[in-house]
Design a protein around this motif. Structure first.
Motif, PDB file in Angstrom:
ATOM      1  N   UNK A  41       0.827  -1.209   0.000  1.00 46.68           N
ATOM      2  CA  UNK A  41       0.000   0.000   0.000  1.00 46.68           C
ATOM      3  C   UNK A  41       0.864   1.264   0.000  1.00 46.68           C
ATOM      4  N   UNK A  42       1.952   1.225   0.749  1.00 45.93           N
ATOM      5  CA  UNK A  42       2.874   2.367   0.788  1.00 45.93           C
ATOM      6  C   UNK A  42       3.434   2.648  -0.600  1.00 45.93           C
ATOM      7  N   UNK A  43       3.846   1.608  -1.282  1.00 48.96           N
ATOM      8  CA  UNK A  43       4.386   1.763  -2.634  1.00 48.96           C
ATOM      9  C   UNK A  43       3.302   2.260  -3.588  1.00 48.96           C
ATOM     10  N   UNK A  44       2.142   1.673  -3.498  1.00 47.69           N
ATOM     11  CA  UNK A  44       1.033   2.023  -4.389  1.00 47.69           C
ATOM     12  C   UNK A  44       0.575   3.471  -4.186  1.00 47.69           C
ATOM     13  N   UNK A  45       0.449   3.891  -2.929  1.00 48.85           N
ATOM     14  CA  UNK A  45      -0.121   5.202  -2.622  1.00 48.85           C
ATOM     15  C   UNK A  45       0.924   6.297  -2.416  1.00 48.85           C
ATOM     16  N   UNK A  46       2.207   5.889  -2.313  1.00 48.22           N
ATOM     17  CA  UNK A  46       3.291   6.843  -2.017  1.00 48.22           C
ATOM     18  C   UNK A  46       3.003   7.631  -0.738  1.00 48.22           C
ATOM     19  N   UNK A  47       2.401   6.928   0.191  1.00 43.64           N
ATOM     20  CA  UNK A  47       2.048   7.451   1.514  1.00 43.64           C
ATOM     21  C   UNK A  47       2.367   6.358   2.522  1.00 43.64           C
ATOM     22  N   UNK A  48       2.944   6.729   3.652  1.00 38.51           N
ATOM     23  CA  UNK A  48       3.342   5.730   4.644  1.00 38.51           C
ATOM     24  C   UNK A  48       2.123   5.039   5.251  1.00 38.51           C
ATOM     25  N   UNK A  49       2.141   3.715   5.137  1.00 37.40           N
ATOM     26  CA  UNK A  49       1.149   2.857   5.773  1.00 37.40           C
ATOM     27  C   UNK A  49       1.925   1.849   6.603  1.00 37.40           C
ATOM     28  N   UNK A  65      -4.469  12.327  12.869  1.00 38.33           N
ATOM     29  CA  UNK A  65      -3.830  13.619  13.143  1.00 38.33           C
ATOM     30  C   UNK A  65      -3.742  14.531  11.930  1.00 38.33           C
ATOM     31  N   UNK A  66      -3.800  13.942  10.745  1.00 37.81           N
ATOM     32  CA  UNK A  66      -3.573  14.718   9.530  1.00 37.81           C
ATOM     33  C   UNK A  66      -2.102  14.841   9.178  1.00 37.81           C
ATOM     34  N   UNK A  67      -1.219  14.291  10.009  1.00 37.56           N
ATOM     35  CA  UNK A  67       0.221  14.379   9.798  1.00 37.56           C
ATOM     36  C   UNK A  67       0.712  13.209   8.931  1.00 37.56           C
ATOM     37  N   UNK A  68       0.313  13.261   7.687  1.00 38.20           N
ATOM     38  CA  UNK A  68       0.612  12.236   6.689  1.00 38.20           C
ATOM     39  C   UNK A  68       2.091  12.285   6.317  1.00 38.20           C
ATOM     40  N   UNK A  69       2.626  11.136   5.940  1.00 36.16           N
ATOM     41  CA  UNK A  69       3.994  11.063   5.425  1.00 36.16           C
ATOM     42  C   UNK A  69       3.941  10.695   3.946  1.00 36.16           C
ATOM     43  N   UNK A  70       4.325  11.636   3.086  1.00 29.13           N
ATOM     44  CA  UNK A  70       4.424  11.369   1.654  1.00 29.13           C
ATOM     45  C   UNK A  70       5.790  10.758   1.387  1.00 29.13           C
ATOM     46  N   UNK A  76      16.198  -0.309   1.215  1.00 26.21           N
ATOM     47  CA  UNK A  76      16.284  -1.595   1.908  1.00 26.21           C
ATOM     48  C   UNK A  76      17.724  -1.827   2.335  1.00 26.21           C
ATOM     49  N   UNK A  77      17.942  -2.266   3.565  1.00 31.02           N
ATOM     50  CA  UNK A  77      19.306  -2.479   4.048  1.00 31.02           C
ATOM     51  C   UNK A  77      19.925  -3.747   3.458  1.00 31.02           C
ATOM     52  N   UNK A  78      21.201  -3.956   3.756  1.00 31.80           N
ATOM     53  CA  UNK A  78      21.985  -5.050   3.162  1.00 31.80           C
ATOM     54  C   UNK A  78      21.474  -6.437   3.546  1.00 31.80           C
ATOM     55  N   UNK A  79      20.829  -6.571   4.696  1.00 33.09           N
ATOM     56  CA  UNK A  79      20.289  -7.860   5.128  1.00 33.09           C
ATOM     57  C   UNK A  79      18.833  -8.046   4.705  1.00 33.09           C
ATOM     58  N   UNK A  80      18.296  -7.062   4.023  1.00 34.43           N
ATOM     59  CA  UNK A  80      16.906  -7.087   3.538  1.00 34.43           C
ATOM     60  C   UNK A  80      15.881  -7.203   4.651  1.00 34.43           C
ATOM     61  N   UNK A  81      16.226  -6.652   5.849  1.00 35.82           N
ATOM     62  CA  UNK A  81      15.288  -6.775   6.966  1.00 35.82           C
ATOM     63  C   UNK A  81      14.963  -5.462   7.680  1.00 35.82           C
ATOM     64  N   UNK A  82      15.362  -4.325   7.087  1.00 36.29           N
ATOM     65  CA  UNK A  82      15.011  -3.010   7.612  1.00 36.29           C
ATOM     66  C   UNK A  82      14.824  -2.059   6.431  1.00 36.29           C
ATOM     67  N   UNK A  83      13.783  -1.232   6.518  1.00 38.72           N
ATOM     68  CA  UNK A  83      13.556  -0.212   5.497  1.00 38.72           C
ATOM     69  C   UNK A  83      13.788   1.179   6.065  1.00 38.72           C
ATOM     70  N   UNK A  84      14.203   2.074   5.184  1.00 42.83           N
ATOM     71  CA  UNK A  84      14.172   3.508   5.474  1.00 42.83           C
ATOM     72  C   UNK A  84      13.216   4.128   4.475  1.00 42.83           C
ATOM     73  N   UNK A  85      12.245   4.871   5.005  1.00 43.38           N
ATOM     74  CA  UNK A  85      11.366   5.673   4.160  1.00 43.38           C
ATOM     75  C   UNK A  85      11.843   7.112   4.268  1.00 43.38           C
ATOM     76  N   UNK A  86      12.203   7.696   3.153  1.00 49.34           N
ATOM     77  CA  UNK A  86      12.472   9.125   3.146  1.00 49.34           C
ATOM     78  C   UNK A  86      11.149   9.786   2.810  1.00 49.34           C
ATOM     79  N   UNK A  87      10.705  10.655   3.713  1.00 48.89           N
ATOM     80  CA  UNK A  87       9.344  11.186   3.626  1.00 48.89           C
ATOM     81  C   UNK A  87       9.308  12.707   3.713  1.00 48.89           C
TER      82      UNK A  87
END
Length: 127
Positions: A41-49, A65-70, A76-87
């Motif tokens: 959903x995050x990828x599809x909507x470009x909004x943090x879910x 709250x209305x405090x959406x993250x676009x 994806x990190x080197x172990x494929x087990x943590x994401x960073x969302x730049x928002x």
């Protein structure tokens, strides 16, 4: 499109930690969790879910709250087990305490000191 989801190393609960980072300043805003549906959903909507572990349901950041993250970028990190969302953090508030970031305390002389101000009283945000 689901191929990218299969490359994630999910934990035993089907979740992975996600760091939300301000795309402009680089400041870490918060850490949350996602399951595969939340990521899709995050990828599809470009909004943090996210996945709320306490409520056991999908959590559209800012739904109350209305405090959406676009989402500007997903890493994806080197172990494929943590994401960073730049928002882009709408309203400048990521934390339920009304602060810009959930990381508003620093350790100084063995004590946790609050160093960031409340931007908006949570009572005014969550009605």
């Amino acid at each position: 499109m689901d191929n990218f989801i299969n490359k994630i190393t999910w934990d035993e609960n089907g979740l992975l930690p996600v760091v939300a980072q301000d795309a402009t300043s680089g400041r870490v805003l918060m850490v949350a969790w996602m399951n595969s549906e939340a990521l899709a959903l995050t990828v599809q909507e470009q909004r943090a879910v996210y996945w709320s572990r306490s409520r056991k349901k999908l959590w559209y950041k800012g739904e109350e709250s209305g405090h959406v993250q676009h989402v500007k970028e997903i890493r994806l990190d080197c172990d494929s087990d943590v994401l960073i969302l730049q928002v882009e953090q709408i309203g400048g508030i990521a934390c339920h305490t009304g602060r810009a970031s959930c990381f508003y305390r620093i350790l100084q002389d063995g004590e946790w000191l609050t160093v960031d101000p409340v931007v908006k009283n949570p009572g005014e945000i969550y009605t």
